[in-house]
Design a protein around this motif. Structure first.
Motif, PDB file in Angstrom:
ATOM      1  N   ALA A  24       0.832  -1.207   0.000  1.00  0.00           N
ATOM      2  CA  ALA A  24       0.000   0.000   0.000  1.00  0.00           C
ATOM      3  C   ALA A  24       0.864   1.255   0.000  1.00  0.00           C
ATOM      4  O   ALA A  24       0.535   2.245  -0.672  1.00  0.00           O
ATOM      5  CB  ALA A  24      -0.910  -0.013   1.228  1.00  0.00           C
ATOM      6  N   ALA A  25       1.950   1.230   0.728  1.00  0.00           N
ATOM      7  CA  ALA A  25       2.865   2.375   0.747  1.00  0.00           C
ATOM      8  C   ALA A  25       3.447   2.626  -0.641  1.00  0.00           C
ATOM      9  O   ALA A  25       3.591   3.776  -1.080  1.00  0.00           O
ATOM     10  CB  ALA A  25       3.973   2.140   1.768  1.00  0.00           C
ATOM     11  N   ARG A  26       3.782   1.559  -1.336  1.00  0.00           N
ATOM     12  CA  ARG A  26       4.301   1.717  -2.698  1.00  0.00           C
ATOM     13  C   ARG A  26       3.247   2.328  -3.616  1.00  0.00           C
ATOM     14  O   ARG A  26       3.552   3.195  -4.451  1.00  0.00           O
ATOM     15  CB  ARG A  26       4.756   0.363  -3.254  1.00  0.00           C
ATOM     16  CG  ARG A  26       5.434   0.448  -4.627  1.00  0.00           C
ATOM     17  CD  ARG A  26       5.810  -0.934  -5.113  1.00  0.00           C
ATOM     18  NE  ARG A  26       4.639  -1.724  -5.452  1.00  0.00           N
ATOM     19  CZ  ARG A  26       4.035  -1.689  -6.632  1.00  0.00           C
ATOM     20  NH1 ARG A  26       4.466  -0.897  -7.593  1.00  0.00           N
ATOM     21  NH2 ARG A  26       2.986  -2.457  -6.864  1.00  0.00           N
ATOM     22  N   LEU A  27       1.998   1.911  -3.453  1.00  0.00           N
ATOM     23  CA  LEU A  27       0.905   2.467  -4.266  1.00  0.00           C
ATOM     24  C   LEU A  27       0.707   3.951  -3.970  1.00  0.00           C
ATOM     25  O   LEU A  27       0.490   4.751  -4.887  1.00  0.00           O
ATOM     26  CB  LEU A  27      -0.387   1.693  -4.005  1.00  0.00           C
ATOM     27  CG  LEU A  27      -0.412   0.223  -4.435  1.00  0.00           C
ATOM     28  CD1 LEU A  27      -1.717  -0.444  -3.998  1.00  0.00           C
ATOM     29  CD2 LEU A  27      -0.220   0.088  -5.941  1.00  0.00           C
ATOM     30  N   LEU A  28       0.772   4.323  -2.695  1.00  0.00           N
ATOM     31  CA  LEU A  28       0.605   5.735  -2.349  1.00  0.00           C
ATOM     32  C   LEU A  28       1.763   6.563  -2.878  1.00  0.00           C
ATOM     33  O   LEU A  28       1.563   7.700  -3.335  1.00  0.00           O
ATOM     34  CB  LEU A  28       0.499   5.899  -0.835  1.00  0.00           C
ATOM     35  CG  LEU A  28       0.268   7.341  -0.365  1.00  0.00           C
ATOM     36  CD1 LEU A  28      -1.116   7.836  -0.789  1.00  0.00           C
ATOM     37  CD2 LEU A  28       0.431   7.464   1.154  1.00  0.00           C
ATOM     38  N   ARG A  36       7.251  10.050   2.806  1.00  0.00           N
ATOM     39  CA  ARG A  36       8.311   9.186   3.326  1.00  0.00           C
ATOM     40  C   ARG A  36       7.696   8.266   4.362  1.00  0.00           C
ATOM     41  O   ARG A  36       6.666   8.577   4.962  1.00  0.00           O
ATOM     42  CB  ARG A  36       9.444  10.008   3.943  1.00  0.00           C
ATOM     43  CG  ARG A  36      10.106  10.986   2.988  1.00  0.00           C
ATOM     44  CD  ARG A  36      10.865  10.251   1.880  1.00  0.00           C
ATOM     45  NE  ARG A  36      11.521  11.166   0.955  1.00  0.00           N
ATOM     46  CZ  ARG A  36      10.989  11.625  -0.151  1.00  0.00           C
ATOM     47  NH1 ARG A  36       9.741  11.272  -0.477  1.00  0.00           N
ATOM     48  NH2 ARG A  36      11.653  12.421  -0.953  1.00  0.00           N
ATOM     49  N   PHE A  37       8.359   7.121   4.623  1.00  0.00           N
ATOM     50  CA  PHE A  37       7.803   6.127   5.536  1.00  0.00           C
ATOM     51  C   PHE A  37       8.832   5.662   6.551  1.00  0.00           C
ATOM     52  O   PHE A  37      10.021   5.532   6.239  1.00  0.00           O
ATOM     53  CB  PHE A  37       7.299   4.902   4.759  1.00  0.00           C
ATOM     54  CG  PHE A  37       6.213   5.198   3.763  1.00  0.00           C
ATOM     55  CD1 PHE A  37       4.886   5.292   4.167  1.00  0.00           C
ATOM     56  CD2 PHE A  37       6.523   5.392   2.427  1.00  0.00           C
ATOM     57  CE1 PHE A  37       3.890   5.571   3.247  1.00  0.00           C
ATOM     58  CE2 PHE A  37       5.528   5.667   1.500  1.00  0.00           C
ATOM     59  CZ  PHE A  37       4.211   5.757   1.916  1.00  0.00           C
ATOM     60  N   ILE A  38       8.353   5.396   7.765  1.00  0.00           N
ATOM     61  CA  ILE A  38       9.111   4.663   8.767  1.00  0.00           C
ATOM     62  C   ILE A  38       8.315   3.403   9.078  1.00  0.00           C
ATOM     63  O   ILE A  38       7.181   3.488   9.576  1.00  0.00           O
ATOM     64  CB  ILE A  38       9.311   5.479  10.057  1.00  0.00           C
ATOM     65  CG1 ILE A  38       9.957   6.831   9.760  1.00  0.00           C
ATOM     66  CG2 ILE A  38      10.175   4.693  11.053  1.00  0.00           C
ATOM     67  CD1 ILE A  38      10.044   7.740  10.979  1.00  0.00           C
ATOM     68  N   ASP A  55      11.865   1.644  -5.375  1.00  0.00           N
ATOM     69  CA  ASP A  55      11.332   3.006  -5.248  1.00  0.00           C
ATOM     70  C   ASP A  55      10.879   3.288  -3.819  1.00  0.00           C
ATOM     71  O   ASP A  55      11.088   4.381  -3.282  1.00  0.00           O
ATOM     72  CB  ASP A  55      10.177   3.224  -6.226  1.00  0.00           C
ATOM     73  CG  ASP A  55       9.076   2.170  -6.099  1.00  0.00           C
ATOM     74  OD1 ASP A  55       9.337   1.086  -5.525  1.00  0.00           O
ATOM     75  OD2 ASP A  55       7.959   2.419  -6.594  1.00  0.00           O
ATOM     76  N   LEU A  56      10.276   2.276  -3.180  1.00  0.00           N
ATOM     77  CA  LEU A  56       9.846   2.428  -1.792  1.00  0.00           C
ATOM     78  C   LEU A  56      11.044   2.429  -0.846  1.00  0.00           C
ATOM     79  O   LEU A  56      11.080   3.216   0.116  1.00  0.00           O
ATOM     80  CB  LEU A  56       8.877   1.306  -1.425  1.00  0.00           C
ATOM     81  CG  LEU A  56       8.292   1.341  -0.006  1.00  0.00           C
ATOM     82  CD1 LEU A  56       7.478   2.616   0.206  1.00  0.00           C
ATOM     83  CD2 LEU A  56       7.432   0.105   0.249  1.00  0.00           C
ATOM     84  N   GLY A 311      -7.297  -1.309   0.339  1.00  0.00           N
ATOM     85  CA  GLY A 311      -7.898  -0.652   1.480  1.00  0.00           C
ATOM     86  C   GLY A 311      -6.878   0.057   2.346  1.00  0.00           C
ATOM     87  O   GLY A 311      -7.108   1.161   2.839  1.00  0.00           O
ATOM     88  N   TYR A 312      -5.717  -0.572   2.535  1.00  0.00           N
ATOM     89  CA  TYR A 312      -4.675   0.036   3.363  1.00  0.00           C
ATOM     90  C   TYR A 312      -4.141   1.305   2.702  1.00  0.00           C
ATOM     91  O   TYR A 312      -3.817   2.282   3.383  1.00  0.00           O
ATOM     92  CB  TYR A 312      -3.533  -0.963   3.597  1.00  0.00           C
ATOM     93  CG  TYR A 312      -2.818  -0.751   4.904  1.00  0.00           C
ATOM     94  CD1 TYR A 312      -1.975   0.339   5.096  1.00  0.00           C
ATOM     95  CD2 TYR A 312      -2.973  -1.633   5.967  1.00  0.00           C
ATOM     96  CE1 TYR A 312      -1.316   0.537   6.298  1.00  0.00           C
ATOM     97  CE2 TYR A 312      -2.325  -1.435   7.173  1.00  0.00           C
ATOM     98  CZ  TYR A 312      -1.491  -0.357   7.327  1.00  0.00           C
ATOM     99  OH  TYR A 312      -0.852  -0.163   8.521  1.00  0.00           O
ATOM    100  N   LYS A 313      -4.096   1.298   1.384  1.00  0.00           N
ATOM    101  CA  LYS A 313      -3.653   2.501   0.674  1.00  0.00           C
ATOM    102  C   LYS A 313      -4.616   3.658   0.910  1.00  0.00           C
ATOM    103  O   LYS A 313      -4.199   4.818   1.026  1.00  0.00           O
ATOM    104  CB  LYS A 313      -3.534   2.201  -0.813  1.00  0.00           C
ATOM    105  CG  LYS A 313      -2.966   3.350  -1.638  1.00  0.00           C
ATOM    106  CD  LYS A 313      -4.020   3.882  -2.562  1.00  0.00           C
ATOM    107  CE  LYS A 313      -3.493   4.952  -3.481  1.00  0.00           C
ATOM    108  NZ  LYS A 313      -4.552   5.516  -4.339  1.00  0.00           N
TER     109      LYS A 313
END
Length: 355
Positions: A24-28, A36-38, A55-56, A311-313
């Motif tokens: 989902a993080a990759r989709l966003l 950015r993500f932790i 990319d993620l 859904g998570y995205k």
């Protein structure tokens, strides 16, 4: 808020973790390159999935956490075993430390609320936090709260929830003065329990709080979009939420079965595939996934535990919008305007004789 938005993700929370939150993080990221993500969780489980998505990986940090809070853990047990060591706590702590703008988890709701409240603490002037849901209607999306954080609520809490819901509507929907309604068994002033009627008196007598009090609304007003914010306590709100989700699935199943009932039905479905696709999208609960914990010194999003990456995205997108629109700051402004409401409430309680 300008600049990069950092989202703190409990990578181990939910039935489909860690795959669903990571994908989902990759989709966003495809839609929001300034994010950015932790990721918090067991590095052996999380790292390979992120490294497989270059990319993620380029915009992500992994923070190892050994303990995973399960869906069976009671909130008190989760606090005992997971404080400082679990992926859930670590995700929330990142917000408290200022390393991230917002935290998200698909894990145990009770544990997430307990940890969020313990770690971030309620904002000054707010007695208890609430869970707010984005609710699709015939007009547009609205805010409904509380949908499960607090079972039962007095007039003070209902007033708090009105302020919180209005601040969220202003931030997400770009509204100057959202309309607020109290969920009740009827629209007449004489109906409802004492808490609802007392809250109605306070809200109707107050001006300049950043929203417009509409009055009582009933269950069918949720789907109509009669008001921008519907306020209730967690027991009723959670039942309403689960009923709406179940009804959407039920209607979807009826429609699917009807369209496949015979040859002519299938031909009709083929001819109307564009409209049916739009209808499916509108009725898909994954598109409005994400409950917002409001009233804390930090923003936490609860994703549905059983959802997939789609859904998570949606929940991650909500987290991004919450940070980008500075919802926490707008809630602070709303609480500053809450003081006249509190004064009116205390005056009303003093004037009301005890039973």
């Amino acid at each position: 808020m300008s600049g990069t938005i950092t989202i703190s993700v409990d990578a181990m929370g939910g039935d489909n973790a860690p795959h669903a939150p990571i994908e989902a993080a990759r989709l966003l990221l495809r839609e929001r390159p300034d994010v950015r993500f932790i990721f918090h969780g067991r590095k052996a489980d999380v790292a390979p999935l992120i490294e497989a998505r270059p990319d993620l990986a380029a915009v992500s940090t992994i923070k190892h956490a050994d303990v995973v809070i399960t869906m069976d853990d009671k909130p008190s047990q989760a606090l005992r075993k997971g404080r400082d060591t679990s992926s859930m706590w670590s995700a929330i702590q990142a917000v408290k430390d200022g390393d991230a703008h917002v935290a998200i988890s698909g894990g145990n709701t009770g544990a997430l609320m307990a940890m969020s409240t313990f770690c971030l603490r309620p904002m000054e002037g707010i007695a208890r936090p609430a869970i707010a849901a984005i609710w699709p209607t015939l007009k547009s999306d609205i805010i409904v709260l509380d949908v499960g954080a607090t079972i039962g609520a007095d007039a003070e809490l209902l007033v708090d929830f009105s302020i919180l819901g209005a601040a969220l509507a202003k931030a997400l929907f770009d509204m100057n003065s959202p309309t607020v309604g109290l969920l009740n068994v009827g629209v007449e002033e004489a109906k409802g329990n004492e808490s609802v009627k007392d809250a109605a008196k306070i809200l109707s007598e107050t001006r300049g709080a950043g929203f417009t009090y509409h009055g009582f609304v009933e269950g069918d007003d949720l789907g109509k979009g009669t008001v921008d914010v519907v306020v209730t306590e967690g027991f009723t709100g959670n039942i309403a939420l689960k009923t709406a989700e179940g009804t959407a699935r039920q209607v979807g199943t009826y429609l699917r079965n009807a369209l496949m009932a015979g040859f002519l039905s299938r031909v009709g479905a083929l001819l109307a595939r564009g409209a049916l696709s739009a209808l499916r999208s509108k009725m898909d609960p994954r598109t409005v996934n994400g409950g917002v914990f409001l009233g804390l010194n930090g923003v936490v999003i609860k994703s549905h535990g059983g959802t997939d990456e789609v859904g998570y995205k949606s929940a991650l997108g909500l987290a991004y919008d919450m940070a980008r629109n500075d919802v926490l700051g707008k809630i602070g402004d709303g609480i500053a305007k809450l003081k006249p409401l509190k004064g009116a409430e205390h005056q009303h309680q003093e004037e009301t004789p005890s039973a």
